[in-house]
Design a protein around this motif. Structure first.
Motif, PDB file in Angstrom:
ATOM      1  N   ASP A 144      43.675  45.054  33.048  1.00  0.00           N
ATOM      2  CA  ASP A 144      42.626  46.059  33.170  1.00  0.00           C
ATOM      3  C   ASP A 144      43.055  47.139  34.168  1.00  0.00           C
ATOM      4  O   ASP A 144      42.808  47.023  35.355  1.00  0.00           O
ATOM      5  CB  ASP A 144      41.327  45.379  33.628  1.00  0.00           C
ATOM      6  CG  ASP A 144      40.137  46.303  33.534  1.00  0.00           C
ATOM      7  OD1 ASP A 144      40.328  47.468  33.130  1.00  0.00           O
ATOM      8  OD2 ASP A 144      39.020  45.870  33.863  1.00  0.00           O
TER       9      ASP A 144
ATOM     10  N   ASN B 216      43.534  41.730  44.211  1.00  0.00           N
ATOM     11  CA  ASN B 216      42.605  40.649  44.547  1.00  0.00           C
ATOM     12  C   ASN B 216      43.293  39.406  45.096  1.00  0.00           C
ATOM     13  O   ASN B 216      42.851  38.282  44.861  1.00  0.00           O
ATOM     14  CB  ASN B 216      41.776  40.249  43.328  1.00  0.00           C
ATOM     15  CG  ASN B 216      40.722  41.284  43.019  1.00  0.00           C
ATOM     16  OD1 ASN B 216      40.057  41.777  43.923  1.00  0.00           O
ATOM     17  ND2 ASN B 216      40.591  41.632  41.759  1.00  0.00           N
TER      18      ASN B 216
ATOM     19  N   THR C  21      36.929  48.254  29.022  1.00  0.00           N
ATOM     20  CA  THR C  21      36.884  47.057  29.867  1.00  0.00           C
ATOM     21  C   THR C  21      35.954  46.007  29.265  1.00  0.00           C
ATOM     22  O   THR C  21      36.210  44.809  29.393  1.00  0.00           O
ATOM     23  CB  THR C  21      36.446  47.439  31.281  1.00  0.00           C
ATOM     24  OG1 THR C  21      37.414  48.361  31.800  1.00  0.00           O
ATOM     25  CG2 THR C  21      36.392  46.231  32.193  1.00  0.00           C
TER      26      THR C  21
ATOM     27  N   GLU D 162      33.596  40.999  46.525  1.00  0.00           N
ATOM     28  CA  GLU D 162      33.712  41.908  45.392  1.00  0.00           C
ATOM     29  C   GLU D 162      33.547  41.148  44.071  1.00  0.00           C
ATOM     30  O   GLU D 162      34.025  40.034  43.921  1.00  0.00           O
ATOM     31  CB  GLU D 162      35.089  42.590  45.375  1.00  0.00           C
ATOM     32  CG  GLU D 162      35.453  43.341  46.620  1.00  0.00           C
ATOM     33  CD  GLU D 162      36.368  42.540  47.517  1.00  0.00           C
ATOM     34  OE1 GLU D 162      36.030  41.355  47.788  1.00  0.00           O
ATOM     35  OE2 GLU D 162      37.389  43.088  47.946  1.00  0.00           O
TER      36      GLU D 162
ATOM     37  N   ASP E  79      35.022  41.714  41.331  1.00  0.00           N
ATOM     38  CA  ASP E  79      36.338  41.455  40.737  1.00  0.00           C
ATOM     39  C   ASP E  79      36.849  40.065  41.106  1.00  0.00           C
ATOM     40  O   ASP E  79      37.386  39.341  40.280  1.00  0.00           O
ATOM     41  CB  ASP E  79      37.358  42.465  41.281  1.00  0.00           C
ATOM     42  CG  ASP E  79      37.472  43.666  40.370  1.00  0.00           C
ATOM     43  OD1 ASP E  79      36.626  43.789  39.476  1.00  0.00           O
ATOM     44  OD2 ASP E  79      38.405  44.460  40.558  1.00  0.00           O
ATOM     45  N   LYS E  80      36.695  39.714  42.385  1.00  0.00           N
ATOM     46  CA  LYS E  80      37.228  38.433  42.851  1.00  0.00           C
ATOM     47  C   LYS E  80      36.453  37.285  42.213  1.00  0.00           C
ATOM     48  O   LYS E  80      37.035  36.266  41.854  1.00  0.00           O
ATOM     49  CB  LYS E  80      37.165  38.354  44.376  1.00  0.00           C
ATOM     50  CG  LYS E  80      38.179  39.260  45.051  1.00  0.00           C
ATOM     51  CD  LYS E  80      38.583  38.716  46.422  1.00  0.00           C
ATOM     52  CE  LYS E  80      39.816  39.398  46.962  1.00  0.00           C
ATOM     53  NZ  LYS E  80      39.548  40.520  47.848  1.00  0.00           N
TER      54      LYS E  80
ATOM     55  N   SER F 125      36.394  41.929  28.860  1.00  0.00           N
ATOM     56  CA  SER F 125      35.424  40.935  29.330  1.00  0.00           C
ATOM     57  C   SER F 125      34.991  40.021  28.186  1.00  0.00           C
ATOM     58  O   SER F 125      34.761  38.827  28.394  1.00  0.00           O
ATOM     59  CB  SER F 125      34.189  41.621  29.906  1.00  0.00           C
ATOM     60  OG  SER F 125      34.559  42.427  30.984  1.00  0.00           O
TER      61      SER F 125
ATOM     62  N   PHE G  62      43.562  42.561  37.297  1.00  0.00           N
ATOM     63  CA  PHE G  62      42.626  43.628  37.618  1.00  0.00           C
ATOM     64  C   PHE G  62      43.323  44.855  38.206  1.00  0.00           C
ATOM     65  O   PHE G  62      44.498  44.818  38.545  1.00  0.00           O
ATOM     66  CB  PHE G  62      41.597  43.132  38.635  1.00  0.00           C
ATOM     67  CG  PHE G  62      40.746  42.015  38.114  1.00  0.00           C
ATOM     68  CD1 PHE G  62      39.513  42.266  37.568  1.00  0.00           C
ATOM     69  CD2 PHE G  62      41.190  40.690  38.177  1.00  0.00           C
ATOM     70  CE1 PHE G  62      38.735  41.242  37.092  1.00  0.00           C
ATOM     71  CE2 PHE G  62      40.408  39.662  37.700  1.00  0.00           C
ATOM     72  CZ  PHE G  62      39.174  39.941  37.161  1.00  0.00           C
TER      73      PHE G  62
END
Lengths: 269, 254
Positions: B160, B87, B48, A167, A169-170, B52, B83
């Motif tokens: 986020d 993750n 977002t 992903e 995101d990772k 970033s 996030f």
């Protein structure tokens, strides 16, 4: 975190019993299917419904097997094929993994080489047989090369596909934590892909057998593929059948080893 | 209070084969030390994108971003990014997940390890250090993700929509947790969310963006009693007033 001493209701035990019965039934039918197949085969050839000269028979396979063991060349032939297969498997996995890593790390190269990969993947590798014989000579090298050719592209494609599944995101997380490209690969992409790597090894084992037997059909002085071709040419179909049975067993065992490794790795994670 | 982050005159245009999208135009925003700021706005307004940019994952087409007096160029470890999904790496233990940033930055000193161990224990995850993420609930996982973000001691936290993947009850609990942790560690944070009540419950000020191309429309300062938790804020009479005010501002945008 599970409480092992938990008490279950009568209903739960009933449910477990039902599951167990189902498993037993499945295994029984599985075995019956094999026994039935062998029985019908034996019966058909014994009564003359099938010509044992053409179709061989289980008892003939066993006799041939014992014969071959006694003459001590079956082990040799099996070993030659097994050795070539393991070699082809290891080499193709190594090259495939290395290629996949390079293509993953350098997207520019990946974009350039993409169409070549697709073409090479759809090319029937056996077509390259005559070329390889000329280049590498008739022998083990050519046979292993055949196995490697068959496996390597699909390994590369499968592994690359796995790498690209991470992903975004990772990847972003790794960037925000200050990881460079190599760290992102070794700490995230590679470890995340170990399960898919092993499942691609499972496919590879099968492909390596295909490649090596093909190679032995093309050129060989020993090996199970050699026995099969030789047996076909001199109409010793017992020999062909016996070699196929041995091949089945060896391929099954090798697959089993990878499957065990998979269970081990998944348990550790 | 001192200025921590200064975004001035920032433009960002996304390029693609068939189109060119202006995501942000002339965005100015200031964040002070120890401030908790939420950014809300219509979907696609570049919320977002702002994060970033601050994280250095994108470079502005025009304008500049200054963090603690230093211009942001390229990915920086001075910020911590959280996030929507935690993750966490399934193949690492909680402890190894938390120290991932430290080990990537080769800062695994005894002092830093003690610091993270301290955080783990302090925020109720001490018994789970050696466990894998699979064994934790969604709320606990998000707490681990926050501690992982804090481990490298970033100057600013970027959140986020970190609660949007949680179910409603867990979300309220985790909001309280995260708020408490951020406040007691004296961190500044920018929270991007589309949940107005979440923004009011957690922040010191709410920044409302216009539709794309996004720029700051209004800033609503929230004056709650400092001792209230996000959950308690929801029961205050001002809460509804703020909600209606922000709601109206957003309505004009739709």
């Amino acid at each position: 975190m599970k409480n092992k001493k938990q008490q279950f209701s009568e209903l739960h035990y009933k449910f477990i019993r039902k599951l167990r019965i189902q498993t037993v039934v499945v295994h029984t039918i599985r075995i019956l299917l094999l026994v039935g197949f062998l029985g019908i085969w034996e019966l058909a050839t014994a009564t003359g419904a099938l010509d044992p000269f053409i179709a061989s028979s289980p008892s003939r396979v066993v006799t041939t097997f014992v014969d071959l063991i006694k003459n001590s060349n079956l082990l040799h032939h099996s070993w030659v094929t097994l050795y070539e297969t393991i070699l082809a498997f290891l080499i193709s996995t190594g090259i495939g993994l290395a290629l996949a890593i390079v293509l993953y790390m350098i997207p520019f190269v990946r974009r350039i080489l993409e169409p070549y990969l697709v073409v090479l993947n759809s090319l029937p590798k056996i077509a390259l047989g005559p070329l390889i014989i000329v280049w590498m000579g008739a022998g083990t090298k050519t046979i292993v090369a055949m196995g490697v050719l068959i496996c390597v592209i699909i390994t590369t494609i499968n592994m690359l596909h796995g790498f690209c599944q991470i992903e975004d995101d990772k990847i972003m997380l790794m960037k925000t934590m200050g990881a460079n490209k190599i760290q992102t690969f070794t700490r995230l992409v590679f470890p995340a892909n170990i399960p898919s790597l092993i499942s691609s090894l499972k496919i590879n084992v099968g492909m390596a057998w295909v490649g090596v037997i093909m190679g032995e059909y093309l050129t060989s002085k020993a090996g199970l593929g050699y026995l099969i071709v030789y047996g076909g040419q001199v109409f010793k179909l017992d020999l062909v059948m016996t070699s196929i049975v041995v091949l089945c067993i060896l391929a099954g065992l090798m697959y089993g080893i990878i499957a065990l490794a998979e269970i081990y790795v998944n348990k550790k994670r | 209070m001192e200025k921590l982050l200064e975004i001035s005159g920032v433009n960002l245009t996304y390029q693609s084969k068939t189109s060119e999208t202006v995501a942000l135009s002339d965005l100015d925003l200031e964040i002070l030390d120890n401030e908790f700021v939420s950014i809300v706005g219509p979907s696609g307004c570049g919320k977002t994108t702002i994060l970033s940019l601050v994280a250095g994952l994108l470079s502005p087409t025009k304008g500049e971003i200054v963090l603690n007096g230093e211009k942001v160029k390229g990915p920086t470890t001075r910020i911590g990014y959280m996030f929507q999904r935690d993750n966490l790496f399934e193949w690492l233990t909680i402890q190894k997940n938390v120290t991932l940033g430290l080990s990537l930055q080769k800062k695994k000193t005894q002092e830093n390890i003690d610091y993270t161990n301290n955080l783990i224990t302090k925020y109720g995850l001490g018994d789970f250090k050696k466990h894998t993420p699979k064994e934790l609930s969604g709320g606990m996982r998000q707490r681990v993700a926050l501690i992982r973000t804090l481990a490298t001691r970033p100057e600013l936290l970027l959140l986020d929509e970190p609660f949007s993947a949680l179910d409603y009850q867990t979300r309220l609990l985790v909001q309280d947790d995260v708020y408490k942790i951020i406040k007691s560690e004296n961190k500044s944070a920018i929270l991007v969310t589309h949940d107005i009540s979440e923004a009011i419950a957690m922040s010191d000020k709410v920044v409302i963006l216009t539709q794309r191309p996004g720029k700051v429309k209004t800033i609503v300062n929230l004056n709650f009693n400092k001792t209230l938790t996000p959950f308690e804020r929801r029961n205050q009479p001002e809460f509804m007033e703020y909600f209606n005010q922000i709601w109206k501002e957003l309505q004009y945008e739709e």
